[in-house]
Design a protein around this motif. Structure first.
Motif, short mmCIF file in Angstrom:
data_model
loop_
_atom_site.label_atom_id
_atom_site.label_comp_id
_atom_site.label_asym_id
_atom_site.label_seq_id
_atom_site.Cartn_x
_atom_site.Cartn_y
_atom_site.Cartn_z
N VAL A 118 0.84 -1.20 0.00
CA VAL A 118 0.00 0.00 0.00
C VAL A 118 0.87 1.25 0.00
N LYS A 119 1.96 1.19 0.72
CA LYS A 119 2.86 2.34 0.78
C LYS A 119 3.38 2.70 -0.61
N GLU A 120 3.73 1.70 -1.40
CA GLU A 120 4.19 1.95 -2.77
C GLU A 120 3.05 2.50 -3.63
N PHE A 121 1.85 2.00 -3.42
CA PHE A 121 0.69 2.51 -4.14
C PHE A 121 0.50 4.00 -3.85
N LEU A 122 0.65 4.39 -2.58
CA LEU A 122 0.49 5.79 -2.21
C LEU A 122 1.58 6.67 -2.80
N VAL A 123 2.79 6.13 -2.91
CA VAL A 123 3.88 6.87 -3.55
C VAL A 123 3.50 7.17 -5.01
N GLN A 124 3.00 6.15 -5.69
CA GLN A 124 2.61 6.33 -7.08
C GLN A 124 1.40 7.26 -7.21
N MET A 125 0.50 7.20 -6.23
CA MET A 125 -0.66 8.09 -6.27
C MET A 125 -0.24 9.54 -6.06
N ARG A 126 0.79 9.78 -5.26
CA ARG A 126 1.26 11.16 -5.07
C ARG A 126 1.82 11.70 -6.38
N SER A 127 2.50 10.84 -7.13
CA SER A 127 3.02 11.27 -8.43
C SER A 127 1.87 11.60 -9.38
N ARG A 128 0.84 10.76 -9.35
CA ARG A 128 -0.34 11.01 -10.18
C ARG A 128 -1.02 12.31 -9.76
N SER A 129 -1.18 12.49 -8.45
CA SER A 129 -1.84 13.70 -7.94
C SER A 129 -1.07 14.96 -8.30
N ALA A 130 0.25 14.88 -8.32
CA ALA A 130 1.06 16.05 -8.66
C ALA A 130 0.69 16.58 -10.04
N VAL A 131 0.52 15.68 -10.98
CA VAL A 131 0.18 16.08 -12.35
C VAL A 131 -1.27 16.57 -12.41
N GLU A 132 -2.18 15.83 -11.79
CA GLU A 132 -3.59 16.20 -11.84
C GLU A 132 -3.85 17.54 -11.15
N GLN A 133 -3.18 17.76 -10.03
CA GLN A 133 -3.35 19.03 -9.33
C GLN A 133 -2.83 20.19 -10.17
N THR A 134 -1.66 20.03 -10.76
CA THR A 134 -1.10 21.09 -11.59
C THR A 134 -2.02 21.40 -12.76
N GLN A 135 -2.60 20.37 -13.34
CA GLN A 135 -3.53 20.59 -14.45
C GLN A 135 -4.78 21.33 -13.97
N THR A 136 -5.24 21.03 -12.76
CA THR A 136 -6.39 21.74 -12.20
C THR A 136 -6.07 23.22 -11.98
N TYR A 137 -4.88 23.50 -11.45
CA TYR A 137 -4.48 24.91 -11.24
C TYR A 137 -4.39 25.63 -12.59
N LEU A 138 -3.83 24.94 -13.57
CA LEU A 138 -3.68 25.52 -14.90
C LEU A 138 -5.05 25.84 -15.52
N GLU A 139 -5.97 24.90 -15.42
CA GLU A 139 -7.31 25.11 -15.97
C GLU A 139 -7.97 26.33 -15.33
N ASN A 140 -7.83 26.47 -14.02
CA ASN A 140 -8.47 27.59 -13.33
C ASN A 140 -7.80 28.92 -13.64
N ILE A 141 -6.50 28.92 -13.85
CA ILE A 141 -5.82 30.15 -14.27
C ILE A 141 -6.36 30.60 -15.62
N GLU A 142 -6.46 29.68 -16.57
CA GLU A 142 -6.92 30.06 -17.90
C GLU A 142 -8.39 30.48 -17.88
N ARG A 143 -9.19 29.86 -17.04
CA ARG A 143 -10.58 30.27 -16.91
C ARG A 143 -10.67 31.68 -16.30
N ALA A 144 -9.84 31.95 -15.30
CA ALA A 144 -9.84 33.27 -14.66
C ALA A 144 -9.51 34.36 -15.67
N LEU A 145 -8.51 34.11 -16.51
CA LEU A 145 -8.12 35.11 -17.51
C LEU A 145 -9.21 35.29 -18.56
#
Length: 259
Positions: A141-168
């Motif tokens: 499970v610990k390894e799964f969570l490590v991989q999920m953090r890597s996945r979340s890093a990309v998904e979160q950045t994409q969410t921030y990016l989407e909201n920046i472009e919507r704001a503009l």
């Protein structure tokens, strides 16, 4: 079939844990006046915006945003201030982190930690939080969570990016193009992102067992209880346009918005 459904639900849950759109459960650091946060979030933590931007795919998204801003900046202003592509790439990373921090602070303010933990225990059973903590320390499970953090890093950045472009867009800031592959129709990049974020599903599917199955079940319950105990009225008052308080000054200083 059950296993596939369980994995799909669990990955959806982790994706929800990383964002603000529906659930507001991403952790916030360095806040002295923050509300008590759920123990669930301490166990199922997602990477900070500053950590997220270090992921290769997240960095690629940031560089795309920097390129769009470089091309959108007023040329004479840009030249007078000696702003090159590297300056806009740095600006993009800074703004993605700042926007992420802003969104996470809102998320934390909308969450009732004790209520969330109590609701989780009521739905998952007495002792579910210690069980979740114990399972998260299991090697598989610990390894799964490590991989999920890597996945979340990309998904979160994409969410921030989407909201920046919507704001503009909402504020009628003239931008030449989109960095977000969903908005630009860049199917190749979107496929690249999906490939980069598919590792946790493959790993979990290849490591089926009692510990993994139970952890995924608890993960789904955690997502549901965190959603149910969020202050949705507070969240509904927020929109991408409110990010201009973060974006306006730096974008004016870098010739993207008029003074």
């Amino acid at each position: 079939m059950f296993k596939s459904a369980l994995l799909t639900c669990a990955l959806t849950a982790v994706g929800s844990l990383a964002g603000i759109s529906g659930l507001a459960v991403a952790p916030v650091s360095a806040q002295t006046d923050a509300k008590p946060q759920p123990e669930l979030r301490k166990i199922l933590s997602t990477p900070s915006p500053a950590e997220s931007i270090q992921a290769p795919m997240a960095a690629k998204l940031a560089d795309r945003l920097g390129q769009v801003w470089f091309e959108s900046a007023e040329p004479a202003c840009r030249t007078s201030r000696s702003l090159d592509r590297a300056a806009y790439q740095k600006l993009a990373r800074t703004m993605l982190v700042a926007v992420g921090d802003h969104m996470r602070q809102l998320a934390a303010s909308a969450q009732d930690g004790p209520k969330a933990d109590a609701a989780f225990a009521a739905q998952a059973g007495k002792g579910a939080i210690p069980e979740l903590r114990r399972l998260s320390a299991e090697p598989v499970v610990k390894e799964f969570l490590v991989q999920m953090r890597s996945r979340s890093a990309v998904e979160q950045t994409q969410t921030y990016l989407e909201n920046i472009e919507r704001a503009l867009l909402l504020n009628r800031v003239e931008i030449k193009g989109h960095a977000n592959p969903l908005a630009s129709g860049d199917s190749d990049l979107q496929e690249e992102i999906e490939k980069a974020t598919s590792a946790p599903l493959d790993y979990a599917d290849a490591n089926k067992g009692k510990a993994m199955d139970r952890f995924l079940e608890l993960l789904i319950i955690a997502e549901r209880t965190l959603a149910e105990t969020s202050n949705r009225d507070e969240l509904l008052q927020w929109g991408p346009g409110k990010l201009m308080v973060v974006l306006e000054g730096p974008l004016k200083a870098n010739c993207i918005m008029k003074p």
